[in-house]
Motif scaffolding. Structure first.
Motif, mmCIF file in Angstrom:
data_model
loop_
_atom_site.group_PDB
_atom_site.id
_atom_site.type_symbol
_atom_site.label_atom_id
_atom_site.label_comp_id
_atom_site.label_asym_id
_atom_site.label_seq_id
_atom_site.Cartn_x
_atom_site.Cartn_y
_atom_site.Cartn_z
ATOM 1 N N SER A 218 0.840 -1.193 0.000
ATOM 2 C CA SER A 218 0.000 0.000 0.000
ATOM 3 C C SER A 218 0.872 1.240 0.000
ATOM 4 O O SER A 218 2.074 1.166 0.276
ATOM 5 N N ALA A 219 0.281 2.388 -0.347
ATOM 6 C CA ALA A 219 1.033 3.643 -0.415
ATOM 7 C C ALA A 219 1.523 4.038 0.972
ATOM 8 O O ALA A 219 0.811 3.885 1.960
ATOM 9 N N ARG A 220 2.729 4.560 1.032
ATOM 10 C CA ARG A 220 3.266 5.050 2.303
ATOM 11 C C ARG A 220 4.527 5.853 2.045
ATOM 12 O O ARG A 220 5.118 5.777 0.966
ATOM 13 N N THR A 221 4.936 6.653 3.032
ATOM 14 C CA THR A 221 6.204 7.380 2.953
ATOM 15 C C THR A 221 7.307 6.477 3.460
ATOM 16 O O THR A 221 7.195 5.882 4.530
ATOM 17 N N VAL A 222 8.345 6.358 2.670
ATOM 18 C CA VAL A 222 9.454 5.456 2.983
ATOM 19 C C VAL A 222 10.724 6.277 3.167
ATOM 20 O O VAL A 222 11.000 7.205 2.389
ATOM 21 N N THR A 223 11.475 5.946 4.199
ATOM 22 C CA THR A 223 12.780 6.558 4.436
ATOM 23 C C THR A 223 13.854 5.495 4.302
ATOM 24 O O THR A 223 13.760 4.435 4.924
ATOM 25 N N ILE A 224 14.851 5.786 3.482
ATOM 26 C CA ILE A 224 15.967 4.868 3.263
ATOM 27 C C ILE A 224 17.232 5.562 3.730
ATOM 28 O O ILE A 224 17.529 6.685 3.284
ATOM 29 N N THR A 225 17.947 4.961 4.630
ATOM 30 C CA THR A 225 19.162 5.564 5.171
ATOM 31 C C THR A 225 20.349 4.644 4.953
ATOM 32 O O THR A 225 20.250 3.427 5.134
ATOM 33 N N LEU A 226 21.461 5.242 4.589
ATOM 34 C CA LEU A 226 22.728 4.539 4.410
ATOM 35 C C LEU A 226 23.712 5.111 5.408
ATOM 36 O O LEU A 226 23.914 6.325 5.465
ATOM 37 N N ALA A 227 24.289 4.273 6.218
ATOM 38 C CA ALA A 227 25.275 4.701 7.206
ATOM 39 C C ALA A 227 26.554 3.911 6.983
ATOM 40 O O ALA A 227 26.599 2.700 7.192
ATOM 41 N N GLY A 228 27.599 4.619 6.533
ATOM 42 C CA GLY A 228 28.856 3.937 6.246
ATOM 43 C C GLY A 228 30.068 4.720 6.681
ATOM 44 O O GLY A 228 31.169 4.468 6.215
ATOM 45 N N GLY A 229 29.884 5.709 7.555
ATOM 46 C CA GLY A 229 31.027 6.485 8.035
ATOM 47 C C GLY A 229 31.380 7.624 7.098
ATOM 48 O O GLY A 229 30.768 7.821 6.052
ATOM 49 N N THR A 230 32.401 8.389 7.473
ATOM 50 C CA THR A 230 32.774 9.589 6.722
ATOM 51 C C THR A 230 34.083 9.454 5.958
ATOM 52 O O THR A 230 34.430 10.324 5.172
ATOM 53 N N ALA A 231 34.820 8.386 6.169
ATOM 54 C CA ALA A 231 36.128 8.243 5.536
ATOM 55 C C ALA A 231 36.023 7.943 4.050
ATOM 56 O O ALA A 231 36.902 8.301 3.271
ATOM 57 N N GLU A 232 34.932 7.281 3.636
ATOM 58 C CA GLU A 232 34.731 6.918 2.242
ATOM 59 C C GLU A 232 33.455 7.586 1.717
ATOM 60 O O GLU A 232 32.681 8.157 2.486
ATOM 61 N N THR A 250 23.481 11.992 -2.771
ATOM 62 C CA THR A 250 24.863 11.876 -3.228
ATOM 63 C C THR A 250 25.747 12.876 -2.494
ATOM 64 O O THR A 250 26.387 13.732 -3.109
ATOM 65 N N GLY A 251 25.789 12.766 -1.181
ATOM 66 C CA GLY A 251 26.648 13.622 -0.381
ATOM 67 C C GLY A 251 28.107 13.247 -0.521
ATOM 68 O O GLY A 251 28.474 12.382 -1.318
ATOM 69 N N LEU A 252 28.946 13.894 0.286
ATOM 70 C CA LEU A 252 30.388 13.721 0.153
ATOM 71 C C LEU A 252 30.946 12.659 1.092
ATOM 72 O O LEU A 252 32.159 12.487 1.177
ATOM 73 N N ASP A 253 30.063 11.951 1.780
ATOM 74 C CA ASP A 253 30.540 10.842 2.603
ATOM 75 C C ASP A 253 29.628 9.645 2.343
ATOM 76 O O ASP A 253 29.001 9.558 1.287
ATOM 77 N N SER A 254 29.523 8.775 3.289
ATOM 78 C CA SER A 254 28.711 7.575 3.092
ATOM 79 C C SER A 254 27.460 7.563 3.944
ATOM 80 O O SER A 254 26.883 6.504 4.183
ATOM 81 N N ASN A 255 27.029 8.728 4.415
ATOM 82 C CA ASN A 255 25.792 8.829 5.175
ATOM 83 C C ASN A 255 24.749 9.534 4.325
ATOM 84 O O ASN A 255 24.826 10.750 4.113
ATOM 85 N N GLU A 256 23.790 8.789 3.802
ATOM 86 C CA GLU A 256 22.827 9.287 2.827
ATOM 87 C C GLU A 256 21.413 8.944 3.261
ATOM 88 O O GLU A 256 21.186 7.908 3.909
ATOM 89 N N THR A 257 20.442 9.808 2.870
ATOM 90 C CA THR A 257 19.042 9.559 3.207
ATOM 91 C C THR A 257 18.139 9.939 2.040
ATOM 92 O O THR A 257 18.329 10.991 1.417
ATOM 93 N N ILE A 258 17.173 9.080 1.741
ATOM 94 C CA ILE A 258 16.113 9.377 0.775
ATOM 95 C C ILE A 258 14.780 9.179 1.494
ATOM 96 O O ILE A 258 14.551 8.118 2.083
ATOM 97 N N THR A 259 13.898 10.200 1.456
ATOM 98 C CA THR A 259 12.551 10.047 1.991
ATOM 99 C C THR A 259 11.564 10.405 0.884
ATOM 100 O O THR A 259 11.633 11.507 0.324
ATOM 101 N N MET A 260 10.656 9.492 0.559
ATOM 102 C CA MET A 260 9.710 9.707 -0.534
ATOM 103 C C MET A 260 8.384 9.045 -0.224
ATOM 104 O O MET A 260 8.334 7.997 0.438
ATOM 105 N N ALA A 261 7.291 9.664 -0.724
ATOM 106 C CA ALA A 261 5.981 9.021 -0.689
ATOM 107 C C ALA A 261 5.900 8.090 -1.895
ATOM 108 O O ALA A 261 6.084 8.522 -3.037
ATOM 109 N N LEU A 262 5.647 6.834 -1.652
ATOM 110 C CA LEU A 262 5.671 5.827 -2.710
ATOM 111 C C LEU A 262 4.315 5.143 -2.843
ATOM 112 O O LEU A 262 3.621 4.906 -1.851
ATOM 113 N N ALA A 263 3.955 4.812 -4.072
ATOM 114 C CA ALA A 263 2.749 4.051 -4.360
ATOM 115 C C ALA A 263 3.027 2.560 -4.160
ATOM 116 O O ALA A 263 4.181 2.140 -4.056
ATOM 117 N N PRO A 264 1.995 1.745 -4.104
ATOM 118 C CA PRO A 264 2.238 0.302 -4.017
ATOM 119 C C PRO A 264 3.054 -0.184 -5.211
ATOM 120 O O PRO A 264 2.900 0.322 -6.328
#
Length: 287
Positions: A218-232, A250-264
């Motif tokens: 079903s439709a919902r807002t999804v948050t995707i987080t990547l945590a990989g430190g700042t060295a790479e 596409t930040g300058l380290d390895s800590n990234e977040t995408i939040t979007m409302a998604l359909a099924p």
């Protein structure tokens, strides 16, 4: 007889090169359909071992309720989950199938019980917001062939506690290689917590792309987080079932977040090393 027991531009150019690589050998995708009940996206991943404690048991027949038939000691239930589908195994290896819709579970089935058989007629379970406790009720029928033959019906209430409090992301799962293209996407149950690793080198940012896919009922807002430190430097991308890029971080380290409302439908998440010179671990949460 027990009720529930029975119970940037340069950067973008690189991005397009990476996407081309990720697309290699890939086909299309699609959302769900067909008949059956309309199920909501699960509150979380509830897989694991739960300890169930029965709270009450009521039957018109006194032989099927305490004190004639005492409540059992707390017992384990092992739950596996694939999307909305559940498999539940009790401490005697009796297996039941069911579903999770939102925060509500149900399952059914029959199993040997003493000299007879217990059938779960109905069972409804509500999972707490933290996905670490639950409560529920059931109705059941017990039949003993005899002689003499004997049967009774009843109802009960119970509660459960997850043995390892993994929360709504469920147990952390490990990345499985190869998973560098859409066709190889590692399928995970939404929501998910994934432990992975990637590597690359300066000038070779697509050395080890990692792709994962998940499906929303079903439709919902999804948050995707990547945590990989700042060295790479790793980047995060989201694609729809047609393999079109619909979100990125596409930040300058390895800590990234995408939040979007998604359909099924089905979606793909890609973790792509942009400037990773050593093998680097990361955690990817999809929730």
């Amino acid at each position: 007889m027990n009720a529930t027991h029975r119970i940037s531009i340069g950067r973008m150019l690189v991005f397009y090169a990476m996407v081309t690589s990720l697309l290699a050998g890939c086909g299309g995708g699609g959302g769900g359909g067909g008949g059956g009940p309309l199920l909501q996206t699960p509150i979380g991943n509830i897989a694991g071992v739960w300890t169930i404690t029965e709270l009450s048991q009521v039957s018109p027949n006194t032989e099927c309720e305490p004190p004639a038939d005492p409540l059992p000691a707390p017992y384990p239930l092992t739950v596996t989950q694939s999307g909305n589908n559940l498999t539940v195994v009790d401490g005697s290896n009796n297996t039941f199938t069911g579903t999770i819709s939102g925060n509500t579970l149900n399952w059914s089935g029959s199993y040997p019980d003493g000299a007879g058989t217990t059938t779960i007629n109905s069972l409804t379970v509500t999972v707490a917001p933290d996905c670490n406790t639950l409560s529920g009720s059931s109705t059941w029928t017990y039949v003993e062939a005899g002689p003499p033959s004997f049967s009774c019906t009843g109802s009960g209430t119970f509660m459960g506690t997850r043995n390892v409090a993994d929360g709504c992301l469920g147990p952390t799962i490990n990345e499985i290689e190869p998973n560098g293209t859409f066709a190889q996407s590692q399928v995970v149950t939404f929501p998910a917590s994934i432990s992975g690793s990637t590597f690359g080198a300066a000038g070779a940012p697509s050395a080890d792309n990692d792709a994962f896919s998940f499906t929303l009922a079903s439709a919902r807002t999804v948050t995707i987080t990547l945590a990989g430190g700042t060295a790479e430097d790793m980047d995060l991308f989201l694609f729809n079932a047609s393999q079109t890029n619909i979100g990125q971080s596409t930040g300058l380290d390895s800590n990234e977040t995408i939040t979007m409302a998604l359909a099924p439908g089905t979606y793909h998440v890609a973790v792509i090393p942009f400037d990773v010179t050593t093998i680097t671990s990361y955690t990817l949460n999809i929730q």
